[in-house]
Design a protein around this motif. Structure first.
Motif, PDB file in Angstrom:
ATOM      1  N   ALA A 117       0.870  -1.179   0.000  1.00 56.27           N
ATOM      2  CA  ALA A 117       0.000   0.000   0.000  1.00 56.27           C
ATOM      3  C   ALA A 117       0.902   1.222   0.000  1.00 56.27           C
ATOM      4  CB  ALA A 117      -0.897  -0.007   1.233  1.00 56.27           C
ATOM      5  N   SER A 118       0.689   2.128  -0.966  1.00 55.70           N
ATOM      6  CA  SER A 118       1.583   3.283  -1.074  1.00 55.70           C
ATOM      7  C   SER A 118       1.081   4.454  -0.230  1.00 55.70           C
ATOM      8  CB  SER A 118       1.693   3.716  -2.536  1.00 55.70           C
ATOM      9  OG  SER A 118       0.408   4.061  -3.016  1.00 55.70           O
ATOM     10  N   CYS A 119      -0.169   4.386   0.225  1.00 54.43           N
ATOM     11  CA  CYS A 119      -0.724   5.529   0.953  1.00 54.43           C
ATOM     12  C   CYS A 119      -1.989   5.100   1.687  1.00 54.43           C
ATOM     13  CB  CYS A 119      -1.079   6.652  -0.026  1.00 54.43           C
ATOM     14  SG  CYS A 119      -2.330   6.156  -1.230  1.00 54.43           S
ATOM     15  N   GLU A 120      -2.460   5.997   2.550  1.00 54.99           N
ATOM     16  CA  GLU A 120      -3.820   5.855   3.079  1.00 54.99           C
ATOM     17  C   GLU A 120      -4.678   6.814   2.275  1.00 54.99           C
ATOM     18  OE1 GLU A 120      -3.648   6.715   7.248  1.00 54.99           O
ATOM     19  OE2 GLU A 120      -2.645   4.810   7.711  1.00 54.99           O
ATOM     20  N   SER A 121      -5.927   6.432   1.984  1.00 55.65           N
ATOM     21  CA  SER A 121      -6.771   7.304   1.177  1.00 55.65           C
ATOM     22  C   SER A 121      -8.227   7.155   1.591  1.00 55.65           C
ATOM     23  CB  SER A 121      -6.625   6.964  -0.315  1.00 55.65           C
ATOM     24  OG  SER A 121      -7.485   7.789  -1.078  1.00 55.65           O
ATOM     25  N   SER A 122      -8.957   8.250   1.568  1.00 54.02           N
ATOM     26  CA  SER A 122     -10.379   8.187   1.941  1.00 54.02           C
ATOM     27  C   SER A 122     -11.268   8.518   0.744  1.00 54.02           C
ATOM     28  CB  SER A 122     -10.653   9.152   3.096  1.00 54.02           C
ATOM     29  OG  SER A 122     -10.319  10.468   2.696  1.00 54.02           O
ATOM     30  N   ILE A 123     -10.741   8.330  -0.466  1.00 50.95           N
ATOM     31  CA  ILE A 123     -11.501   8.755  -1.651  1.00 50.95           C
ATOM     32  C   ILE A 123     -12.339   7.609  -2.223  1.00 50.95           C
ATOM     33  CG2 ILE A 123     -11.319   9.730  -3.982  1.00 50.95           C
ATOM     34  CD1 ILE A 123      -8.713  11.133  -3.014  1.00 50.95           C
ATOM     35  N   THR A 124     -11.686   6.529  -2.613  1.00 52.90           N
ATOM     36  CA  THR A 124     -12.402   5.453  -3.321  1.00 52.90           C
ATOM     37  C   THR A 124     -12.203   4.118  -2.626  1.00 52.90           C
ATOM     38  OG1 THR A 124     -12.408   6.538  -5.469  1.00 52.90           O
ATOM     39  CG2 THR A 124     -12.401   4.145  -5.498  1.00 52.90           C
ATOM     40  N   TYR A 125     -13.305   3.369  -2.495  1.00 58.83           N
ATOM     41  CA  TYR A 125     -13.259   2.062  -1.859  1.00 58.83           C
ATOM     42  C   TYR A 125     -13.557   0.995  -2.901  1.00 58.83           C
ATOM     43  CZ  TYR A 125     -14.635  -1.968   0.929  1.00 58.83           C
ATOM     44  OH  TYR A 125     -14.741  -3.225   1.451  1.00 58.83           O
ATOM     45  N   ILE A 126     -12.687  -0.023  -2.975  1.00 59.76           N
ATOM     46  CA  ILE A 126     -12.942  -1.153  -3.871  1.00 59.76           C
ATOM     47  C   ILE A 126     -12.869  -2.443  -3.059  1.00 59.76           C
ATOM     48  CG2 ILE A 126     -12.146  -2.450  -5.892  1.00 59.76           C
ATOM     49  CD1 ILE A 126     -10.801   0.034  -6.945  1.00 59.76           C
ATOM     50  N   ASP A 127     -13.864  -3.302  -3.241  1.00 66.51           N
ATOM     51  CA  ASP A 127     -13.761  -4.674  -2.745  1.00 66.51           C
ATOM     52  C   ASP A 127     -13.727  -5.551  -3.993  1.00 66.51           C
ATOM     53  OD1 ASP A 127     -14.302  -7.319  -2.013  1.00 66.51           O
ATOM     54  OD2 ASP A 127     -15.411  -6.713  -0.228  1.00 66.51           O
TER      55      ASP A 127
END
Ligand code: CMC
Length: 392
Positions: free
Chosen positions: A14-24
């Motif tokens: 994981a290159s970062c934490e992000s709160s924009i897009t969620y994919i399962d």
């Protein structure tokens, strides 16, 4: 220096934490800022989704109006910029034109380059959304040798894009609302997809504090590859080859499964989705409606359906969890709308613009951000002595 793990293709990093897009990827779920993609595609507009991705919340009616007005105000490009685009060879690939043009924007708008000045970043945000649309329509017009048209913001963002791309300068332009609606949905479906190759590129370039235009232009180049955004053009190429080569769908699939000449079923497979890509499901649903509305019965659609049918029941694809991705059916819709295949990937880029911008902005504000600088495991020669050329 500690233990370094090699992870080619960042399969498990994981290159970062992000709160924009969620994919399962296992369940085929995609959400922007928590909102399911099918609900946004059904009820939202592209600029509304852009606002959501970039600012984190859906806009109120007045916020949306203000945002649309700001974008509209910047849709025109400078005359010198038109001249710049006029120097690109007409037959050159429009993805190269798009990347060069976006990079060029930074020379025209020096007042929007500081990545740590909120107002400048906001100006660059709006400029990119506005100009990319104009640039994309110019790329098409230049390819077909038609005069460029000025933006007219009495039309909506998508409708005016289609007008600038396809209208005759001499006739009133009328576009079927079904086509505008389909284009709006396609742009929404492409608007973000978390840390894919082009978005990661935008973040890597931005991590050196490069400006937004420079970062996004790098993203356009990453998108151009056939394993990524270039797949939509490659799908059509593949379908055309099957049609014109007199090859049957079954014999083509044999080539894919035996990996003959590295042939892949383009528009299939995904690093994250190990079930049906939810975007592909929405596109497929609309492909029929749009094609019949446009009276564009296309035998390539039958070939695509045949390929999909075989793939979904074939062990090779089942074992590897390969399903159609967003690029499988989009080209057929774009083709029916009147775009030539070389324009498909620029259309992907136009749709992805809000995602690139949102991700770059999130990174710039993230206190954890550091310049991207992966490690390596050296496998070359050990120390050896240099010999001057005369002695070699
Ligand atoms: N056709 C045939 N075999 C495939 C395909 C395909 N489209 N995709 C993957 N495979 C096989 C691959 O040969 C490998 O087999 P094996 O285990 O026997 O070596 C296995 O499936 C895993 O493939 P991979 O290349 O290790 O998977 P990846 O996660 O690195 O690659 C991908 C993902 C999208 C690059 C790949 O599926 C692909 O090349 N697809 C075709 C191009 C395409 O449609 N790209 C668009 C992606 S979605 C939207 C976008 O990003 O633009």
């Amino acid at each position: 220096t500690g233990l370094v793990t090699v992870d080619p293709g960042f399969m498990n990093t994981a290159s970062c934490e992000s709160s924009i897009t969620y994919i399962d990827g296992d369940q085929g779920i995609l959400r922007y800022r928590g909102y399911p993609i099918d609900q946004l595609a059904e009820g939202s507009s592209f600029l509304e989704v852009a606002y959501l991705l970039i600012y984190g919340e859906l806009p109120s009616p007045s916020e949306l109006e203000g945002f649309v007005t700001r974008v509209n105000r910047h849709t025109q490009v400078h005359e010198d910029f038109r001249t710049l685009m006029g120097t690109f060879p007409r037959s050159g690939h429009p993805m190269a034109g798009l990347a060069s043009a976006i990079n060029g924007l930074s020379m025209f708008y020096p007042e929007s380059l500081d990545p740590h000045d909120d107002e400048q970043v906001d100006l660059a945000t709006v400029l990119l959304l506005a100009k990319t649309r104009t640039i994309t329509s110019y790329l098409h017009r230049r390819r077909v040798g038609e005069p460029l048209l000025f933006p007219d913001y009495s039309h909506g963002y998508v409708e005016d894009f289609l007008r600038m791309t396809f209208a005759s300068p001499y006739e009133k332009y009328e576009v079927d609302p079904v086509v505008v609606d389909a284009m709006e949905k396609l742009l929404i479906l492409h608007a973000d997809h978390e840390q894919n190759c082009s978005t990661s590129t935008v973040r890597v370039v931005g991590s050196s504090n490069a400006n937004l235009y420079a970062s996004v232009a790098a993203g356009v180049n990453a998108l151009s590859g056939p394993s990524h955004g270039g797949a939509n053009e490659a799908v059509l190429d593949m379908l055309e080859k099957i049609r014109s080569g007199g090859e049957t769908v079954a014999s083509f699939m044999d080539k894919v499964k035996t990996k003959q000449d590295g042939v892949r079923l383009m528009g299939f497979g995904h690093r994250v989705y190990k079930s049906y890509d939810p975007r592909a499901a929405i596109v497929k649903k609309h492909a029929d409606a749009v094609l019949s509305k446009l009276d564009a019965k296309d035998e390539l659609l039958d070939i695509a359906r045949g390929l999909e049918e075989i793939a979904l029941s074939d062990d090779y694809f089942i074992e590897r969890k390969l399903y159609p991705n967003v690029d499988f059916y989009t080209g057929l819709i774009y083709k029916a709308m009147g775009f030539e295949p070389a324009m498909f990937t620029p259309l992907f880029a136009l749709g992805r613009m809000p995602g690139w911008i949102a991700q770059w902005r999130e990174m710039m504000k993230d206190p954890q951000t550091k310049i991207s600088r992966p490690r390596q495991v050296y496998t070359g020669a050990t120390e050896r002595e240099f010999l001057p050329v005369s002695l070699r």
